[in-house]
Design a protein around this motif. Structure first.
Motif, PDB file in Angstrom:
ATOM      1  N   GLU A 253      -1.677  -2.565   5.139  1.00  0.00           N
ATOM      2  CA  GLU A 253      -0.631  -2.895   4.167  1.00  0.00           C
ATOM      3  C   GLU A 253       0.389  -1.760   4.155  1.00  0.00           C
ATOM      4  N   GLN A 254       1.598  -2.109   3.694  1.00  0.00           N
ATOM      5  CA  GLN A 254       2.637  -1.095   3.515  1.00  0.00           C
ATOM      6  C   GLN A 254       2.692  -0.748   2.027  1.00  0.00           C
ATOM      7  N   ILE A 255       2.903   0.538   1.689  1.00  0.00           N
ATOM      8  CA  ILE A 255       2.856   0.950   0.273  1.00  0.00           C
ATOM      9  C   ILE A 255       4.242   1.380  -0.193  1.00  0.00           C
ATOM     10  N   LYS A 256       5.075   0.424  -0.561  1.00  0.00           N
ATOM     11  CA  LYS A 256       6.429   0.781  -1.002  1.00  0.00           C
ATOM     12  C   LYS A 256       6.561   0.730  -2.524  1.00  0.00           C
ATOM     13  N   THR A 257       5.679   0.010  -3.215  1.00  0.00           N
ATOM     14  CA  THR A 257       5.851  -0.199  -4.659  1.00  0.00           C
ATOM     15  C   THR A 257       4.558   0.181  -5.398  1.00  0.00           C
ATOM     16  N   PRO A 258       4.650   0.441  -6.721  1.00  0.00           N
ATOM     17  CA  PRO A 258       3.442   0.720  -7.492  1.00  0.00           C
ATOM     18  C   PRO A 258       2.419  -0.420  -7.400  1.00  0.00           C
ATOM     19  N   GLY A 259       2.908  -1.667  -7.389  1.00  0.00           N
ATOM     20  CA  GLY A 259       1.992  -2.806  -7.293  1.00  0.00           C
ATOM     21  C   GLY A 259       1.147  -2.727  -6.032  1.00  0.00           C
ATOM     22  N   MET A 260       1.799  -2.372  -4.905  1.00  0.00           N
ATOM     23  CA  MET A 260       1.052  -2.261  -3.652  1.00  0.00           C
ATOM     24  C   MET A 260       0.119  -1.056  -3.665  1.00  0.00           C
ATOM     25  N   SER A 261       0.484   0.001  -4.420  1.00  0.00           N
ATOM     26  CA  SER A 261      -0.420   1.160  -4.459  1.00  0.00           C
ATOM     27  C   SER A 261      -1.722   0.785  -5.161  1.00  0.00           C
ATOM     28  N   LEU A 262      -1.634  -0.090  -6.161  1.00  0.00           N
ATOM     29  CA  LEU A 262      -2.848  -0.547  -6.850  1.00  0.00           C
ATOM     30  C   LEU A 262      -3.723  -1.374  -5.899  1.00  0.00           C
ATOM     31  N   ARG A 263      -3.071  -2.251  -5.133  1.00  0.00           N
ATOM     32  CA  ARG A 263      -3.836  -3.059  -4.172  1.00  0.00           C
ATOM     33  C   ARG A 263      -4.493  -2.162  -3.109  1.00  0.00           C
ATOM     34  N   CYS A 264      -3.720  -1.173  -2.622  1.00  0.00           N
ATOM     35  CA  CYS A 264      -4.235  -0.308  -1.552  1.00  0.00           C
ATOM     36  C   CYS A 264      -5.336   0.620  -2.067  1.00  0.00           C
ATOM     37  N   SER A 265      -5.241   1.021  -3.332  1.00  0.00           N
ATOM     38  CA  SER A 265      -6.308   1.815  -3.927  1.00  0.00           C
ATOM     39  C   SER A 265      -7.625   1.033  -3.826  1.00  0.00           C
ATOM     40  N   GLY A 266      -7.548  -0.260  -4.102  1.00  0.00           N
ATOM     41  CA  GLY A 266      -8.738  -1.121  -4.000  1.00  0.00           C
ATOM     42  C   GLY A 266      -9.247  -1.241  -2.569  1.00  0.00           C
ATOM     43  N   LEU A 267      -8.313  -1.344  -1.609  1.00  0.00           N
ATOM     44  CA  LEU A 267      -8.741  -1.446  -0.203  1.00  0.00           C
ATOM     45  C   LEU A 267      -9.459  -0.173   0.237  1.00  0.00           C
ATOM     46  N   TYR A 268      -8.921   0.987  -0.174  1.00  0.00           N
ATOM     47  CA  TYR A 268      -9.585   2.246   0.194  1.00  0.00           C
ATOM     48  C   TYR A 268     -10.929   2.404  -0.516  1.00  0.00           C
TER      49      TYR A 268
END
Ligand code: GDD
Length: 409
Positions: A253-268
Motif C-alpha cells: 500500500e501507499q501511505i499518503k494520508t492518515p487514513g492509510m497510515s491506520l490501515r498500514c499500521s494494521g498490516l504491519y
C-alpha cells in the motif's frame, strides 16, 4: 556488497498528512508502534552483505539524529541521514550523494520510498535482478483499474519480465500493473542520471539564447538539477533491456494520508505475527486487559485490566487507558489519556490528548475517504460524554459538545 537508500522527502511533501505531520516528520510517524521508516529499514536486514543504510531527505538533521543513532546500535548496521540543502527530486537526491553511496564500492543499490507499506521482498528481488542482468529491477503490483492512476503505470513482458512501457500517473488508463517505489539498481544508475542532467543543462543553454517565450517557460520549469526517477529515468529507459520487474503477491500500500497510515499500521501488526511476535500484546495473566487480534502496547503504557483492546490497536509511550474503555482499529500516540468507559473506534488520537469518561471518538472506518476516520491533533481535550464522529480536529482544541463530519480548525 549492497548499500540501501531510503528516500524520506521533506516537510513540504507531508501536507496531505496534516495534522499529524505538524509534530513529527511523516517518515517517523508510528505504524504498529514503530516509526514508518523503521519497517523498510528492518526489511533491509535480510539483504546479504548489506554495508550501509542511508536516509536521504531535506528535513533538518536534528529531526532524524536520535532515531538514526538508536537504530544503528540496535541493528549493528550503520544507518546515516544525509540532508539535501533543497529538493533535487527522487533521482537527483540519490545522485547528489553518489560519493557517499559509492564509498563501500557496492555491486548493488537498493532504493526504497519511505511512504510505502510492504513486506519488502528484497533478497528475492535481488536474486531476480541478478538473473535478469539489467541495470534496474522494479517491484510491481496489480491494483484495481480505478486506483491505478495514482501510481506509475507500466507494461512488462510476461515471459522475460522486461519493463516495456512506463507512464507516471497517466490521465487515461494504461495498465493495472503499477510501480511500488522499491528498486534494485547497479551503480550504472548514476550514469543514467548524469546523462539526464547533461541533457537538461544543454536544453537550458539553448533556451537561454533562443527567445523570450522560451525563457519564460524555462523559468516555470523544474530546476536543471532536479531529476525525477519515474518520468526522467524509468520512462525513457523502458523497452531498452535495461529495466525489469518483480511482482509482489504479498501486501503493498501507499501511505499518503492518515487514513492509510491506520490501515498500514494494521498490516504491519499482522506481519509481526510471523516476524516479531514478541511485539504483540498477549493479554495473558489475570491482571491484564482483554486483547483481541493484533495489538501493540508500548512497555510504558498503562492499561486498566477491565479495558478491552483490539483488533488493530497501537498504544504509544505513556498512554493511559481507563477502566471499561473499548479501543478498536486505532493509533493512540504518546501521553494520551483515555478515561473510564470511553470508546475509540477507527481513529488516530494525537499526542497528549485526553478523552473524557463515557465519550466516543469514532470514524466509519473508510481508510480512503477524507473523513472516513476521526483524527485528533496534539493536545485535544474531549470532555466527558462527548461524541466525535468522522471529524478532523486540529491541535489544542477543547470539545465540550458533540460533532459530526466536521473539520475543526
Ligand atoms: N530526498 C528526497 N528529495 N526525497 C524525495 C524528493 C526529493 O527531492 N522527492 C521525492 N522524494 C521521496 C518521497 O519522500 C517518496 O518517498 C519518494 O521520493 C517518491 O516521491 P514522489 O516523487 O513524490 O512520488 P510519489 O510518491 O507520488 O510516487 C512514486 O511512488 C509510487 C509508489 O508509492 C512514484 O514512483 C510512483 O510511480 C509510484 O507508484
Amino acid at each position: 556488497r549492497v548499500v540501501a537508500v531510503i528516500m524520506v522527502g521533506g516537510p513540504t511533501k507531508g501536507t496531505r498528512f496534516r495534522p499529524l505531520s505538524l509534530n513529527v516528520p511523516k517518515p517517523l510517524f508510528p505504524l504498529a508502534g514503530q516509526p514508518m521508516v523503521h519497517h523498510p529499514i528492518s526489511a533491509c536486514r535480510r539483504i546479504p552483505n548489506l554495508a550501509q543504510i542511508y536516509l536521504i531527505g531535506f528535513y533538518e538533521e536534528r529531526e532524524f539524529a536520535l532515531y538514526v543513532s538508536s537504530i544503528s546500535n540496535e541493528l549493528r548496521i550503520p544507518v546515516r541521514y544525509l540532508r539535501e540543502d533543497k529538493p533535487h527530486g527522487s533521482a537527483g537526491g540519490l545522485y547528489s550523494f553518489r560519493d557517499y553511496i559509492m564509498e563501500d564500492s557496492p555491486s548493488h543499490i537498493v532504493l526504497l520510498n519511505c511512504d510505502v507499506c510492504s513486506s519488502f521482498p528484497l533478497p528475492e528481488m535481488l536474486e531476480a535482478h541478478k538473473r535478469y542482468g539489467g541495470m534496474g529491477t522494479l517491484l510491481v503490483n496489480k491494483v484495481s483499474a480505478e486506483s491505478a492512476n495514482q501510481f506509475g503505470e507500466l507494461v512488462a513482458d510476461p515471459e522475460t519480465n522486461e519493463l516495456l512501457h512506463y507512464t507516471e500517473k497517466p490521465e487515461t488508463f494504461v495498465s493495472d500493473l503499477i510501480n511500488c517505489g522499491v528498486y534494485i539498481f547497479t551503480p550504472n544508475i548514476f550514469n543514467a542520471i548524469e546523462d539526464v542532467l547533461k541533457q537538461k543543462k544543454d536544453r537550458a543553454n539553448i533556451r537561454r539564447v533562443s527567445s523570450f517565450e522560451a525563457l519564460q517557460s524555462a523559468m516555470k520549469a523544474l530546476p536543471a538539477d532536479y531529476v525525477r526517477l519515474d518520468q526522467d529515468i524509468l520512462s525513457p529507459l523502458a523497452g531498452k533491456k535495461e529495466l525489469y520487474t518483480y511482482q509482489t503477491l504479498d501486501f503493498w500500500e501507499q501511505i499518503k494520508t492518515p487514513g492509510m497510515s491506520l490501515r498500514c499500521s494494521g498490516l504491519y501488526l499482522s506481519q509481526f505475527r510471523h516476524t516479531s511476535p514478541h511485539l504483540l500484546a498477549s493479554g495473558d495473566g489475570k491482571k491484564s486487559a482483554t486483547i483481541i487480534g493484533d495489538v501493540y502496547i508500548h512497555p510504558s503504557a498503562k492499561v486498566h485490566p477491565t479495558a478491552k483492546i483490539g483488533p488493530n490497536v497501537s498504544l504509544s509511550a505513556n498512554a493511559r487507558i481507563g477502566a471499561g474503555a473499548r479501543l478498536i482499529n486505532c493509533i493512540i500516540l504518546d501521553d494520551v489519556e483515555i478515561m473510564d468507559n470511553a470508546v475509540v473506534i477507527h481513529s488516530i488520537v494525537g499526542w497528549k490528548s485526553t478523552i473524557g469518561k463515557w465519550s466516543r471518538v469514532q470514524g466509519e472506518g473508510d481508510h480512503n475517504a477524507k473523513l472516513g476516520i476521526t483524527i485528533l491533533g496534539e493536545a485535544v481535550d474531549v470532555e466527558d460524554e462527548v461524541v466525535v464522529t468522522n471529524s478532523i480536529v486540529l491541535p489544542n482544541k477543547t470539545l465540550n459538545v458533540s460533532v459530526q463530519e466536521e473539520i475543526i480548525l
